[in-house]
Write a protein that holds these residues in place. Structure first.
Motif, PDB file in Angstrom:
ATOM      1  N   TYR A 113       0.900  -1.178   0.035  1.00 10.05           N
ATOM      2  CA  TYR A 113       0.055   0.037   0.058  1.00 10.05           C
ATOM      3  C   TYR A 113       0.840   1.251   0.003  1.00 10.05           C
ATOM      4  CZ  TYR A 113      -4.250   2.763   0.948  1.00 10.05           C
ATOM      5  OH  TYR A 113      -5.344   3.609   1.060  1.00 10.05           O
ATOM      6  N   GLY A 114       2.257   1.094   0.538  1.00 12.74           N
ATOM      7  CA  GLY A 114       3.119   2.256   0.453  1.00 12.74           C
ATOM      8  C   GLY A 114       3.470   2.773  -1.051  1.00 12.74           C
ATOM      9  N   ASN A 115       3.289   1.846  -1.863  1.00 14.58           N
ATOM     10  CA  ASN A 115       3.507   2.176  -3.455  1.00 14.58           C
ATOM     11  C   ASN A 115       2.740   3.152  -3.775  1.00 14.58           C
ATOM     12  OD1 ASN A 115       3.412   1.746  -6.366  1.00 14.58           O
ATOM     13  ND2 ASN A 115       5.139   0.528  -5.960  1.00 14.58           N
ATOM     14  N   PRO A 116       2.705   4.229  -4.539  1.00 11.89           N
ATOM     15  CA  PRO A 116       1.866   5.140  -4.953  1.00 11.89           C
ATOM     16  C   PRO A 116       1.077   4.670  -5.947  1.00 11.89           C
ATOM     17  CG  PRO A 116       4.148   6.128  -5.635  1.00 11.89           C
ATOM     18  CD  PRO A 116       4.419   4.756  -4.643  1.00 11.89           C
ATOM     19  N   ILE A 117       1.689   3.673  -6.637  1.00  9.80           N
ATOM     20  CA  ILE A 117       0.655   3.137  -7.792  1.00  9.80           C
ATOM     21  C   ILE A 117      -0.707   2.381  -7.196  1.00  9.80           C
ATOM     22  CG2 ILE A 117       0.723   1.563  -9.594  1.00  9.80           C
ATOM     23  CD1 ILE A 117       3.180   2.641 -10.639  1.00  9.80           C
ATOM     24  N   ALA A 154      -4.524   3.116  -7.296  1.00 13.00           N
ATOM     25  CA  ALA A 154      -5.466   2.283  -7.806  1.00 13.00           C
ATOM     26  C   ALA A 154      -6.520   2.016  -6.761  1.00 13.00           C
ATOM     27  CB  ALA A 154      -4.805   0.811  -8.022  1.00 13.00           C
ATOM     28  N   ILE A 155      -6.129   1.658  -5.579  1.00 13.14           N
ATOM     29  CA  ILE A 155      -7.213   1.326  -4.314  1.00 13.14           C
ATOM     30  C   ILE A 155      -8.139   2.694  -4.362  1.00 13.14           C
ATOM     31  CG2 ILE A 155      -7.353   0.713  -2.156  1.00 13.14           C
ATOM     32  CD1 ILE A 155      -4.889  -0.861  -2.184  1.00 13.14           C
ATOM     33  N   GLY A 156      -7.332   3.968  -4.350  1.00 11.67           N
ATOM     34  CA  GLY A 156      -8.286   5.161  -3.922  1.00 11.67           C
ATOM     35  C   GLY A 156      -9.245   5.336  -4.987  1.00 11.67           C
ATOM     36  N   SER A 157      -8.783   4.992  -6.358  1.00 14.42           N
ATOM     37  CA  SER A 157      -9.753   5.552  -7.466  1.00 14.42           C
ATOM     38  C   SER A 157     -11.011   4.226  -7.545  1.00 14.42           C
ATOM     39  CB  SER A 157      -9.068   5.467  -8.831  1.00 14.42           C
ATOM     40  OG  SER A 157      -8.758   4.125  -9.264  1.00 14.42           O
ATOM     41  N   TRP A 158     -10.815   3.138  -6.785  1.00 14.65           N
ATOM     42  CA  TRP A 158     -11.801   2.052  -6.713  1.00 14.65           C
ATOM     43  C   TRP A 158     -12.626   2.493  -5.467  1.00 14.65           C
ATOM     44  CZ3 TRP A 158     -11.355  -3.207  -4.238  1.00 14.65           C
ATOM     45  CH2 TRP A 158     -12.602  -4.134  -4.912  1.00 14.65           C
ATOM     46  N   LYS A 159     -12.023   2.562  -4.536  1.00 13.50           N
ATOM     47  CA  LYS A 159     -12.633   2.690  -3.043  1.00 13.50           C
ATOM     48  C   LYS A 159     -13.474   4.126  -2.988  1.00 13.50           C
ATOM     49  CE  LYS A 159     -11.298   2.510   1.761  1.00 13.50           C
ATOM     50  NZ  LYS A 159     -11.924   1.450   2.429  1.00 13.50           N
ATOM     51  N   ASP A 175     -13.453   7.192  -5.475  1.00 18.98           N
ATOM     52  CA  ASP A 175     -13.846   7.779  -6.549  1.00 18.98           C
ATOM     53  C   ASP A 175     -14.989   6.742  -7.358  1.00 18.98           C
ATOM     54  OD1 ASP A 175     -11.990   9.620  -5.927  1.00 18.98           O
ATOM     55  OD2 ASP A 175     -10.702   8.968  -7.584  1.00 18.98           O
ATOM     56  N   GLY A 176     -15.021   5.487  -6.867  1.00 19.21           N
ATOM     57  CA  GLY A 176     -15.982   4.585  -7.408  1.00 19.21           C
ATOM     58  C   GLY A 176     -15.778   4.277  -8.811  1.00 19.21           C
ATOM     59  N   ASP A 177     -14.468   4.023  -9.263  1.00 17.45           N
ATOM     60  CA  ASP A 177     -14.026   4.022 -10.583  1.00 17.45           C
ATOM     61  C   ASP A 177     -13.920   2.311 -10.701  1.00 17.45           C
ATOM     62  OD1 ASP A 177     -12.996   3.587 -12.980  1.00 17.45           O
ATOM     63  OD2 ASP A 177     -11.241   4.904 -12.769  1.00 17.45           O
ATOM     64  N   ARG A 178     -14.579   1.863 -11.154  1.00 19.76           N
ATOM     65  CA  ARG A 178     -14.765   0.311 -11.377  1.00 19.76           C
ATOM     66  C   ARG A 178     -13.759  -0.247 -12.554  1.00 19.76           C
ATOM     67  NH1 ARG A 178     -20.018  -2.831  -9.814  1.00 19.76           N
ATOM     68  NH2 ARG A 178     -18.291  -4.355  -9.291  1.00 19.76           N
ATOM     69  N   SER A 179     -13.326   0.476 -13.322  1.00 16.82           N
ATOM     70  CA  SER A 179     -12.594   0.086 -14.511  1.00 16.82           C
ATOM     71  C   SER A 179     -11.048  -0.319 -14.003  1.00 16.82           C
ATOM     72  CB  SER A 179     -11.973   1.346 -15.215  1.00 16.82           C
ATOM     73  OG  SER A 179     -11.450   2.230 -14.850  1.00 16.82           O
ATOM     74  N   ILE A 180     -10.863  -0.268 -12.638  1.00 14.34           N
ATOM     75  CA  ILE A 180      -9.420  -0.809 -12.023  1.00 14.34           C
ATOM     76  C   ILE A 180      -9.554  -2.191 -11.566  1.00 14.34           C
ATOM     77  CG2 ILE A 180     -10.045   0.073  -9.729  1.00 14.34           C
ATOM     78  CD1 ILE A 180      -6.366   0.619 -11.684  1.00 14.34           C
ATOM     79  N   GLU A 181     -10.832  -2.860 -11.618  1.00 19.80           N
ATOM     80  CA  GLU A 181     -11.173  -4.016 -10.950  1.00 19.80           C
ATOM     81  C   GLU A 181     -10.433  -5.160 -11.873  1.00 19.80           C
ATOM     82  OE1 GLU A 181     -15.406  -4.732 -10.356  1.00 19.80           O
ATOM     83  OE2 GLU A 181     -15.399  -3.055  -9.100  1.00 19.80           O
ATOM     84  N   SER A 182     -10.586  -4.916 -13.150  1.00 21.51           N
ATOM     85  CA  SER A 182      -9.705  -6.374 -13.797  1.00 21.51           C
ATOM     86  C   SER A 182      -8.254  -6.317 -13.398  1.00 21.51           C
ATOM     87  CB  SER A 182     -10.011  -6.112 -15.298  1.00 21.51           C
ATOM     88  OG  SER A 182      -9.777  -4.962 -15.785  1.00 21.51           O
ATOM     89  N   THR A 183      -7.808  -5.036 -13.355  1.00 16.83           N
ATOM     90  CA  THR A 183      -6.307  -4.847 -13.205  1.00 16.83           C
ATOM     91  C   THR A 183      -5.863  -5.569 -11.509  1.00 16.83           C
ATOM     92  OG1 THR A 183      -6.043  -2.960 -14.421  1.00 16.83           O
ATOM     93  CG2 THR A 183      -4.092  -3.445 -12.750  1.00 16.83           C
ATOM     94  N   LEU A 184      -6.831  -5.215 -10.653  1.00 15.77           N
ATOM     95  CA  LEU A 184      -6.732  -5.500  -9.425  1.00 15.77           C
ATOM     96  C   LEU A 184      -6.636  -6.935  -9.230  1.00 15.77           C
ATOM     97  CD1 LEU A 184      -8.530  -2.828  -7.372  1.00 15.77           C
ATOM     98  CD2 LEU A 184      -6.301  -3.296  -7.104  1.00 15.77           C
TER      99      LEU A 184
END
Ligand code: ZN
Ligand code: ZN
Length: 231
Positions: free
Chosen positions: A75-79, A83-88, A90-99
Motif C-alpha cells: 500500500y506504500g507504493n503510490p501506484i 489504484a485502490i483510491g480510485s476504486w474505493k 472515486d467509485g471507478d470500477r475500471s481498475i477491478e480487472s487490474t486488481l
C-alpha cells in the motif's frame, strides 16, 4: 456492458491518466498492467509489524482476535494507493480487472493454508454501499473464493444497535471502541470452524479485529484476514 458505457461516459467527462506512465486513457493502461510488478511486502504481525510471519505474534494475541493477515499489494507504493483510491473513493470500477489480475498473478505466493476455511466479507455500512453502488469487500471475497475454490458466505452483518462511538470517523476511533458493531447474520445455519475475512484495506486493524471477535464469540476457532493492502 453497462459498466463499459458508464466508463466511456466517465472518460469523456473526466479524462483519466495511467497511474504508472501518466498517458491519457485508462487509470492503468494495458502496457503498464502487463509489465508492472509490485514488490511483495515482508511478512509481519498484522498489529505490531514484528517481522518473520504474517501470523499475529504471541504478544498481540493477548489483546486481539485476528490470527493473521494476508495482504497482496504494498500500500506504500503510490501506484497501488492510487489504484485502490480510485476504486474505493472515486467509485471507478475500471481498475477491478487490474486488481484481480495482480491478485491472480500472485496466487501461489499468497496461497494461505486454508483448508476448511469459509471466505466472508467484512460488511460495510449500508449507507456507504448505497453511495458507491458496490461493495469492495464482497467483490474481493468472490475473487479469493473463486481463485482458491473456497466456499464464500456472508457470515456477519453490521449490528443494528450500533453505539454512537462506532459511527465516528475511522481514524478517530480508539481500539476497543468497535465492540458490538458486528453480529452474526440472522438466519445463519452453520458456524464454520475457520473463516477468512476479506476487506479492501487494513489500517489500524480495529474493524477487522472487531469482526474476528464477533466470529470467535460465536464459536469460530480460527480467523484470518485477506486484504488488498495494509495502510
Ligand atoms: Zn501506462
Ligand atoms: Zn504483534
Amino acid at each position: 456492458m453497462e459498466g463499459g458505457f458508464r466508463n466511456m461516459a466517465l472518460n469523456a467527462l473526466f479524462p483519466r491518466f495511467c497511474l504508472s506512465c501518466k498517458r491519457e486513457g485508462q487509470i492503468f493502461c494495458f502496457g503498464c498492467m502487463e509489465n508492472w510488478v509490485a514488490r511483495p511486502e515482508s511478512a509481519t504481525c498484522p498489529f505490531c509489524e514484528e517481522k518473520g510471519s504474517n501470523r499475529t505474534c504471541v504478544k498481540c494475541r493477548e489483546s486481539n482476535f485476528l490470527d493473521g493477515l494476508v495482504s497482496y499489494l504494498p500500500y506504500g507504493n503510490p501506484i497501488v494507493r492510487g489504484a485502490i483510491g480510485s476504486w474505493k473513493y472515486d467509485g471507478d470500477r475500471s481498475i477491478e480487472s487490474t486488481l484481480q489480475q495482480w491478485l491472480m498473478r500472485d496466487s501461489d505466493r499468497l496461497r494461505p493454508n486454508m483448508e476448511e476455511f469459509v471466505v466472508s466479507p467484512v460488511p460495510v455500512h449500508a449507507s456507504r454501499k448505497r453511495m458507491r453502488g458496490f461493495d469492495q469487500a464482497s467483490i474481493l471475497s468472490n475473487w479469493v473464493a473463486e481463485m482458491y475454490s473456497m466456499p464464500v458466505e456472508t457470515l456477519i452483518v453490521r449490528s443494528k444497535k450500533t453505539k454512537p462511538q462506532a459511527q465516528k470517523q475511522h481514524d478517530q476511533r480508539e481500539v476497543g471502541s468497535l465492540d458490538g458493531i458486528f453480529e452474526i447474520r440472522p438466519g445463519l445455519v452453520e458456524i464454520p470452524r475457520r473463516v477468512l475475512l476479506c476487506d479492501d484495506v487494513f489500517t489500524s486493524g480495529a474493524t477487522m479485529d472487531a469482526a474476528a471477535r464477533c466470529l470467535k464469540e460465536a464459536g469460530v476457532e480460527e480467523v484470518w484476514g485477506f486484504v488488498i493492502g495494509r495502510g
